[in-house]
Design an enzyme around this catalytic site. Structure first.
Site, mmCIF file in Angstrom:
data_model
loop_
_atom_site.group_PDB
_atom_site.id
_atom_site.type_symbol
_atom_site.label_atom_id
_atom_site.label_comp_id
_atom_site.label_asym_id
_atom_site.label_seq_id
_atom_site.Cartn_x
_atom_site.Cartn_y
_atom_site.Cartn_z
ATOM 1 N N ARG A 124 0.847 -1.188 0.000
ATOM 2 C CA ARG A 124 0.000 0.000 0.000
ATOM 3 C C ARG A 124 0.886 1.243 0.000
ATOM 4 O O ARG A 124 1.993 1.230 0.532
ATOM 5 C CB ARG A 124 -0.924 0.028 1.217
ATOM 6 C CG ARG A 124 -1.960 -1.088 1.256
ATOM 7 C CD ARG A 124 -3.013 -0.898 0.189
ATOM 8 N NE ARG A 124 -4.064 -1.897 0.277
ATOM 9 C CZ ARG A 124 -4.034 -3.078 -0.361
ATOM 10 N NH1 ARG A 124 -2.989 -3.393 -1.111
ATOM 11 N NH2 ARG A 124 -5.040 -3.931 -0.237
ATOM 12 N N ARG A 180 -7.127 27.297 -6.070
ATOM 13 C CA ARG A 180 -6.615 26.034 -5.552
ATOM 14 C C ARG A 180 -6.245 25.107 -6.705
ATOM 15 O O ARG A 180 -6.981 24.976 -7.686
ATOM 16 C CB ARG A 180 -7.650 25.349 -4.660
ATOM 17 C CG ARG A 180 -7.769 25.969 -3.284
ATOM 18 C CD ARG A 180 -6.464 25.983 -2.538
ATOM 19 N NE ARG A 180 -6.605 26.086 -1.100
ATOM 20 C CZ ARG A 180 -5.574 26.212 -0.279
ATOM 21 N NH1 ARG A 180 -4.350 26.273 -0.763
ATOM 22 N NH2 ARG A 180 -5.767 26.285 1.025
ATOM 23 N N ALA A 231 -6.534 28.209 7.003
ATOM 24 C CA ALA A 231 -5.861 26.921 7.209
ATOM 25 C C ALA A 231 -4.365 27.062 6.976
ATOM 26 O O ALA A 231 -3.901 27.981 6.303
ATOM 27 C CB ALA A 231 -6.438 25.863 6.272
ATOM 28 N N GLU A 239 -3.406 35.407 6.920
ATOM 29 C CA GLU A 239 -4.346 35.303 5.813
ATOM 30 C C GLU A 239 -5.445 36.358 5.851
ATOM 31 O O GLU A 239 -5.955 36.751 4.797
ATOM 32 C CB GLU A 239 -4.970 33.913 5.776
ATOM 33 C CG GLU A 239 -3.962 32.802 5.490
ATOM 34 C CD GLU A 239 -4.621 31.456 5.230
ATOM 35 O OE1 GLU A 239 -5.871 31.370 5.343
ATOM 36 O OE2 GLU A 239 -3.900 30.497 4.910
ATOM 37 N N GLY A 262 -7.710 6.449 3.152
ATOM 38 C CA GLY A 262 -7.280 5.361 2.282
ATOM 39 C C GLY A 262 -6.017 5.674 1.506
ATOM 40 O O GLY A 262 -5.354 4.757 1.005
ATOM 41 N N GLU A 265 -2.463 12.772 5.932
ATOM 42 C CA GLU A 265 -2.799 14.072 6.510
ATOM 43 C C GLU A 265 -3.895 13.941 7.567
ATOM 44 O O GLU A 265 -4.882 13.235 7.384
ATOM 45 C CB GLU A 265 -3.265 15.025 5.416
ATOM 46 C CG GLU A 265 -3.591 16.422 5.937
ATOM 47 C CD GLU A 265 -4.122 17.334 4.852
ATOM 48 O OE1 GLU A 265 -3.780 18.525 4.865
ATOM 49 O OE2 GLU A 265 -4.883 16.851 3.986
ATOM 50 N N GLU A 304 4.841 33.582 0.097
ATOM 51 C CA GLU A 304 4.363 32.213 -0.132
ATOM 52 C C GLU A 304 3.433 32.131 -1.338
ATOM 53 O O GLU A 304 2.770 31.122 -1.549
ATOM 54 C CB GLU A 304 3.659 31.689 1.121
ATOM 55 C CG GLU A 304 4.597 31.567 2.314
ATOM 56 C CD GLU A 304 3.926 30.958 3.530
ATOM 57 O OE1 GLU A 304 2.755 30.534 3.422
ATOM 58 O OE2 GLU A 304 4.573 30.906 4.592
ATOM 59 N N GLU A 314 0.670 33.694 -1.832
ATOM 60 C CA GLU A 314 -0.742 33.673 -1.449
ATOM 61 C C GLU A 314 -1.475 34.897 -1.991
ATOM 62 O O GLU A 314 -0.981 36.030 -1.896
ATOM 63 C CB GLU A 314 -0.880 33.619 0.073
ATOM 64 C CG GLU A 314 -0.392 32.308 0.678
ATOM 65 C CD GLU A 314 -0.512 32.289 2.186
ATOM 66 O OE1 GLU A 314 -0.611 31.182 2.748
ATOM 67 O OE2 GLU A 314 -0.513 33.369 2.808
#
Length: 376
Positions: free
Chosen positions: A217, A245, A263, A283, A302, A306, A330, A332
């Site tokens: 796996r 994204r 996040a 942010e 699966g 994370e 970064e 952003e």
């Protein structure tokens, strides 16, 4: 057999044992000192440099009975951080001894920090660095050590994830994991860059009491992440962020900008709570008050390692909240929206909010906002 004078992080025997792939009790060490030298913290790093300093003494360990294989593993680990082998004479309880030493080419005073304090490093960083060494040495001898240096901060973040994951978890419905339930016979890392993919060969305990056939796996490795949904109880409003994204882009989605909770990846040595407070400032430029833990979860167990910690954070979402934000360093480009809670729930129903951590946080808030955050 060879001898090495070790100082700094490698004086932590569990780390040294991990690098050498040997039990700590088999290591032949004794205290040693290098006269007229001092240990100074490398600025911006978690390890010291050893430099000439008349009258000072650098303390460390003399490691004896090293094989050629041991030295190759040490060279690999230290080489990733820019260290090379040299020769010195050190003082021991039995007198002067010739030994090898790892020295760094950087020696400019501008790159040096405070004097190295092993006790302070051990208390905060030893477990993290020892765990990360396992991933470093997983690449030995094929992966270039320079790649380990580029990826090292991410390795530390994943090490932090592993240490947090070892905390006992509830098992009232699910099968409790016991020693021997997993028999691993192989582990490889076929891809490693900022993120990594690991492949495992193992057998596992079955529900019928037997063991499974051997299987292979793979898992996609990132560090743990933390999210926060800022909520203003006085206004019954939330702050949502919006950004492009790559995930929707890779899927071929018709809409590539995603509405989300704040996040970020949990930095090495940082708690999830510290992460969300930092990310809220970066942010959206807002300071959070009380934090309320929503859930902790694997978004895709699966295939991904994370784990996400989600919070609702109380905040003042007045006229100055919202607008553009993010760290340019970064890459952003973030827009923040302050919307009524009811409007956010409408966006969940229409599918415009399709981000799992935000949906879960809004559902938690729908359940708790009148009792926990806005009590009568």
């Amino acid at each position: 057999m060879e001898r090495m004078f070790l100082y700094g992080t490698l004086c932590h025997l569990p780390l040294l044992a991990r690098v050498l792939d040997r039990p700590a009790e088999t290591l032949e060490t004794c205290p040693a000192r290098l006269p007229d030298h001092a240990l100074l913290l490398a600025r911006g790093e978690g390890f010291p440099l050893i430099l000439p300093a008349p009258g000072a003494q650098a303390s460390g360990l003399l490691l004896s009975e090293l094989t050629a294989g041991d030295l190759a593993r040490l060279d690999y680990y230290e080489g990733g951080h820019g260290f090379r082998r040299d020769e010195v004479t050190v003082e021991t309880g039995q007198g002067p001894v010739a030994a090898g030493i790892y020295v760094h080419d950087r020696s400019g005073a501008a790159e040096l920090g405070a004097p190295w304090e092993f006790g302070l490093w051990r208390a905060r960083w030893a477990d993290l660095v020892t765990e990360a060494a396992g991933e470093v040495m997983l690449g030995y001898p094929d992966r270039p050590p320079e790649l380990n240096a580029r990826r090292y901060r991410m390795m530390l973040a994943r090490a932090g994830s592993t240490l947090r994951a070892r905390a006992p978890g509830p098992a009232s419905l699910r099968k409790p994991t016991r020693p021997g339930d997993i028999v691993e016979t192989g582990r490889a890392q076929p891809y490693a860059n900022f993120f990594a993919v690991e492949e495992y060969t193992f057998r596992h305990a079955r529900f019928d009491g037997g063991m499974s056939d051997e299987m292979v796996r793979a898992a996609f490795l990132t560090g743990d992440a933390a999210t926060v949904l800022p909520y203003d109880p006085a206004r019954d409003a939330v702050l949502l962020i919006e950004q492009f994204r790559a995930g929707p882009y890779a899927r071929g989605d018709s809409q590539l900008w995603s509405v989300e909770a704040i996040a970020g990846l949990i930095d090495p040595g940082e708690s999830p709570e510290e992460t969300v407070r930092r990310e809220a400032l970066e942010e959206a430029g807002i300071a959070l008050g009380a934090l309320h833990r929503c859930y902790g979860y694997y978004p895709s167990p699966g295939a991904k390692a994370e784990y996400i910690y989600s919070f609702v954070g109380e905040a003042d979402l007045g006229a100055e909240a919202g607008g553009l934000g993010g760290l340019a360093t970064e890459g952003e480009d973030i827009r923040a929206h302050v919307v009524p809670f009811a409007r956010a729930m409408e966006l969940v129903e229409t599918g415009e909010i399709g981000n799992a951590p935000l949906i879960l946080s809004l559902l938690w808030l729908a359940r708790h906002r009148e009792t926990t955050l806005c009590p009568a």
